[in-house]
Motif scaffolding. Structure first.
Motif, mmCIF file in Angstrom:
data_model
loop_
_atom_site.group_PDB
_atom_site.id
_atom_site.type_symbol
_atom_site.label_atom_id
_atom_site.label_comp_id
_atom_site.label_asym_id
_atom_site.label_seq_id
_atom_site.Cartn_x
_atom_site.Cartn_y
_atom_site.Cartn_z
ATOM 1 N N SER A 60 -17.248 -12.303 16.059
ATOM 2 C CA SER A 60 -15.895 -12.197 16.604
ATOM 3 C C SER A 60 -15.647 -13.389 17.511
ATOM 4 O O SER A 60 -16.536 -14.232 17.714
ATOM 5 C CB SER A 60 -15.737 -10.896 17.404
ATOM 6 N N SER A 61 -14.459 -13.437 18.086
ATOM 7 C CA SER A 61 -14.131 -14.536 18.994
ATOM 8 C C SER A 61 -14.959 -14.488 20.274
ATOM 9 O O SER A 61 -14.985 -15.457 21.034
ATOM 10 C CB SER A 61 -12.641 -14.507 19.337
ATOM 11 N N LYS A 62 -15.649 -13.379 20.520
ATOM 12 C CA LYS A 62 -16.541 -13.303 21.683
ATOM 13 C C LYS A 62 -17.831 -14.083 21.455
ATOM 14 O O LYS A 62 -18.505 -14.479 22.400
ATOM 15 C CB LYS A 62 -16.875 -11.842 22.003
ATOM 16 N N ASN B 269 -20.271 -15.739 17.732
ATOM 17 C CA ASN B 269 -20.720 -15.585 16.358
ATOM 18 C C ASN B 269 -22.168 -16.032 16.217
ATOM 19 O O ASN B 269 -22.531 -17.139 16.629
ATOM 20 C CB ASN B 269 -19.839 -16.402 15.417
ATOM 21 N N HIS C 77 -16.168 -25.195 18.299
ATOM 22 C CA HIS C 77 -15.611 -24.144 19.148
ATOM 23 C C HIS C 77 -16.733 -23.287 19.736
ATOM 24 O O HIS C 77 -17.709 -22.950 19.060
ATOM 25 C CB HIS C 77 -14.640 -23.265 18.359
ATOM 26 N N ASP D 23 -17.218 -20.222 20.486
ATOM 27 C CA ASP D 23 -17.668 -18.946 19.923
ATOM 28 C C ASP D 23 -18.595 -19.144 18.719
ATOM 29 O O ASP D 23 -19.157 -18.180 18.201
ATOM 30 C CB ASP D 23 -16.487 -18.035 19.571
ATOM 31 N N HIS D 24 -18.795 -20.415 18.327
ATOM 32 C CA HIS D 24 -19.725 -20.733 17.243
ATOM 33 C C HIS D 24 -20.859 -21.656 17.692
ATOM 34 O O HIS D 24 -21.882 -21.723 17.003
ATOM 35 C CB HIS D 24 -18.978 -21.388 16.084
ATOM 36 N N ASP E 39 -13.823 -19.499 9.890
ATOM 37 C CA ASP E 39 -12.860 -20.351 10.584
ATOM 38 C C ASP E 39 -12.255 -21.416 9.670
ATOM 39 O O ASP E 39 -12.491 -22.612 9.822
ATOM 40 C CB ASP E 39 -13.510 -21.010 11.809
ATOM 41 N N ASN F 32 -9.972 -12.879 8.799
ATOM 42 C CA ASN F 32 -9.688 -12.817 10.223
ATOM 43 C C ASN F 32 -8.559 -11.873 10.593
ATOM 44 O O ASN F 32 -8.656 -11.132 11.574
ATOM 45 C CB ASN F 32 -9.397 -14.222 10.749
ATOM 46 N N HIS G 65 -7.272 -19.963 10.278
ATOM 47 C CA HIS G 65 -8.104 -18.839 9.841
ATOM 48 C C HIS G 65 -7.626 -18.247 8.512
ATOM 49 O O HIS G 65 -6.445 -18.299 8.180
ATOM 50 C CB HIS G 65 -8.107 -17.740 10.895
ATOM 51 N N HIS H 108 -15.950 -12.404 11.134
ATOM 52 C CA HIS H 108 -14.983 -12.928 12.096
ATOM 53 C C HIS H 108 -13.637 -12.205 12.005
ATOM 54 O O HIS H 108 -12.569 -12.834 12.042
ATOM 55 C CB HIS H 108 -14.808 -14.433 11.886
ATOM 56 N N SER I 39 -10.520 -10.390 13.443
ATOM 57 C CA SER I 39 -9.827 -10.424 14.722
ATOM 58 C C SER I 39 -9.917 -9.065 15.405
ATOM 59 O O SER I 39 -9.823 -8.017 14.763
ATOM 60 C CB SER I 39 -8.358 -10.794 14.510
#
Length: 243
Positions: free
Chosen positions: A9-11, A13, A55, A57-58, A133, A152, A179, A204, A206
């Protein structure tokens, strides 16, 4: 071979392909300690960590992985952004890289920063394609056994959230150029060779613009194969056996 989901997730990966004697980390958006726990603190079996883009989160913890002795493969801009100067390889698109029994080949996908997907091959899991992504991928692959593929958001849920004021209208424009929407995921799979396909893992999703059960059902109905949605703590078998 086991697929262990650390986060999707965006928190943050992070995924591990955990084989009998060796393992491969995919993405470095989750803390190394979580990967250690997933592997029973046996980092000696890790042959490398492949990262898709810059990014956080990755790639937030990519330097932590490299500093621990794990070889990190990523685009040059990722290594530079994270200050990684050792235990690292700047990848070239289309080149194959051998990490123990794993062979990984990066290919370009379209995102709002330079980003890649990976074809991953190993005798224990067969051929795995990892795509996250992206709003477009021009490549199709034959003989894929497993997809880890982004789904996503859905236009329907996003529009409802915008109408209700839960997200801003600007979110629509950003997602369109960054996405995979659910219909993109389905279209990609329908246009791909599925003759050797065992399963699809949707990644991933959302937090607010997706519906896990709905996504799994719609993709399963479209392609007629087992479909799962990745979530932290999930463990799935990815086998290379012939269908």
């Amino acid at each position: 071979m086991e697929l262990v989901v650390i986060g999707s997730s965006s928190k943050g990966n992070g995924y591990v392909l955990n084989g009998t004697n060796e393992a491969l980390c995919i993405e470095a958006g989750t803390k190394l300690i979580e990967t250690k726990k997933a592997l029973g603190f046996d980092l000696q079996k890790v042959r490398g960590c492949i990262v898709t883009h810059s990014h956080n989160d990755h790639s937030r913890y990519a330097k932590e992985y490299a500093d621990s002795g794990i070889r990190v493969l990523a685009l040059a801009d990722v290594l530079e952004a994270k200050g990684i100067t050792r235990n690292a390889t700047a990848i070239t698109l289309g080149n194959a890289y051998k990490l123990g029994g794993f062979v990984v080949t990066p290919f370009a996908v379209q995102h709002d920063v330079p980003c890649v997907g990976y074809v991953i091959q190993h005798s224990e899991c067969g051929k795995v394609v990892f795509i996250t992504d992206t709003f477009a991928c021009q490549y199709r692959f034959k003989g894929v056994n497993h997809y880890l593929l982004e789904a996503n958001y859905s236009d329907e849920i996003l529009e409802a959230n915008i109408a209700a004021g839960r997200v801003s209208g600007g979110m629509r424009d950003r997602l369109l150029t960054s996405h995979f929407e659910l219909s993109n995921t389905i279209s990609y799979l329908l246009a791909s060779d599925r003759s050797a396909l065992h399963k699809v893992v949707l990644i991933h999703l959302s937090d607010g613009n997706s519906n896990e059960a709905q996504f799994v059902q719609q993709v399963r109905e479209a392609i007629g194969k087992p479909v799962y949605a990745a979530k932290a703590g999930m463990v799935l078998q990815l086998n290379a056996s012939v269908l």
